[in-house]
Design a protein around this motif. Sequence first.
Motif, mmCIF file in Angstrom:
data_model
loop_
_atom_site.group_PDB
_atom_site.id
_atom_site.type_symbol
_atom_site.label_atom_id
_atom_site.label_comp_id
_atom_site.label_asym_id
_atom_site.label_seq_id
_atom_site.Cartn_x
_atom_site.Cartn_y
_atom_site.Cartn_z
ATOM 1 N N LYS A 250 47.750 19.981 -17.568
ATOM 2 C CA LYS A 250 49.055 20.624 -17.772
ATOM 3 C C LYS A 250 48.887 21.961 -18.471
ATOM 4 O O LYS A 250 49.495 22.965 -18.069
ATOM 5 N N ALA A 254 49.773 25.641 -16.864
ATOM 6 C CA ALA A 254 50.738 26.504 -17.556
ATOM 7 C C ALA A 254 50.146 27.881 -17.818
ATOM 8 O O ALA A 254 50.810 28.911 -17.645
ATOM 9 N N GLU A 255 48.866 27.900 -18.213
ATOM 10 C CA GLU A 255 48.215 29.171 -18.549
ATOM 11 C C GLU A 255 47.911 29.995 -17.304
ATOM 12 O O GLU A 255 48.158 31.204 -17.279
ATOM 13 N N ASN A 258 51.508 29.689 -14.737
ATOM 14 C CA ASN A 258 52.816 29.851 -15.378
ATOM 15 C C ASN A 258 53.823 28.810 -14.884
ATOM 16 O O ASN A 258 54.974 29.114 -14.574
ATOM 17 N N TYR A 259 53.345 27.573 -14.794
ATOM 18 C CA TYR A 259 54.174 26.473 -14.300
ATOM 19 C C TYR A 259 54.093 25.333 -15.315
ATOM 20 O O TYR A 259 52.999 24.893 -15.690
ATOM 21 N N ASP A 260 55.245 24.838 -15.743
ATOM 22 C CA ASP A 260 55.289 23.777 -16.756
ATOM 23 C C ASP A 260 55.509 22.422 -16.088
ATOM 24 O O ASP A 260 56.572 22.173 -15.514
ATOM 25 N N THR A 262 56.455 18.693 -15.442
ATOM 26 C CA THR A 262 57.425 17.765 -16.006
ATOM 27 C C THR A 262 56.707 16.506 -16.466
ATOM 28 O O THR A 262 55.544 16.276 -16.142
#
Length: 284
Positions: A250, A254-255, A258-260, A262
């Motif tokens: 995760k 994200a890094e 740029n996607y978080d 769920t």
Amino acid sequence: MVIKQVLNNGAVVTTNSEREEIVVLGKGIAFGKKVGDQIDKTKIYKIFTPFDRQQRSLLLKTIHETDPIFFQISQKIVDRLKCEENIELADSVYITLTDHLATSVERGKKGLYLSNGFLWEIQNYYPLEYRYGLWALELLNKQFNLNFPEDEAGFIAVHIISGELGNDISDFKKSVDFIKEITKIVRYYFKIDIDYQSLAYNRFALHLKFFWKNMMYRKGNQNLGDLSEEILKVIKSSDIEAYKCALKIKGFIAEKYNYDLTNEEVMYIAIHINKITSDLRGRK
């Protein structure tokens, strides 16, 4: 439907009920026909509605320069994927795959076969598409009395993958890199050698493939909702290391993208990781 233009024996231009220009393919659909004649709808196997001038130009060029047999082979591949796997491919695959098949057969008749630098990745990260590539390979060899190497099955699989993604073939390379990066995190975290042929890993790669598509092309429109904290606690307690590895993934996503993720996406990744590591432990 009335014929507006005859392209060849297997393709005509007409209009649909919305008066949009469409290209209709069908075995022998234009044989003995002329402009103004009715189209035999029972012969239709594919309808294209070009969305811009460039696509129309490419489609017409491919039709004019390509033996209809290659469109029919592409149709067989697409139909089998839809029937057996419920996989819908983008219309663009008919053009790109058809052109590729025609070019490959032309080279094959001269004894010129290309090597595929991504064959290992295709075999291991996209086993389902590769399996259908092998089937299509047998189809080509039998139809044209050729002897394609397995590299060609990999090339066909790439077109299938691109058709699934609905985008350019260059996206295949990006998706392969993504699967490779996530797999590397799992390998290094657990210090294991993954069995790429195992059912557990094939399911993991399949999940990552669809996750990549969702992440790249459906941002802000996710189908998966967050799980409750209680369910996450169950995941954590059942295999804390798989959960920690999923969190590491995760953070990486994200890094870099740029996607978080769920909670539910983290859960699914953790479950797949748990199956891979459990499978390896069970073999020892």
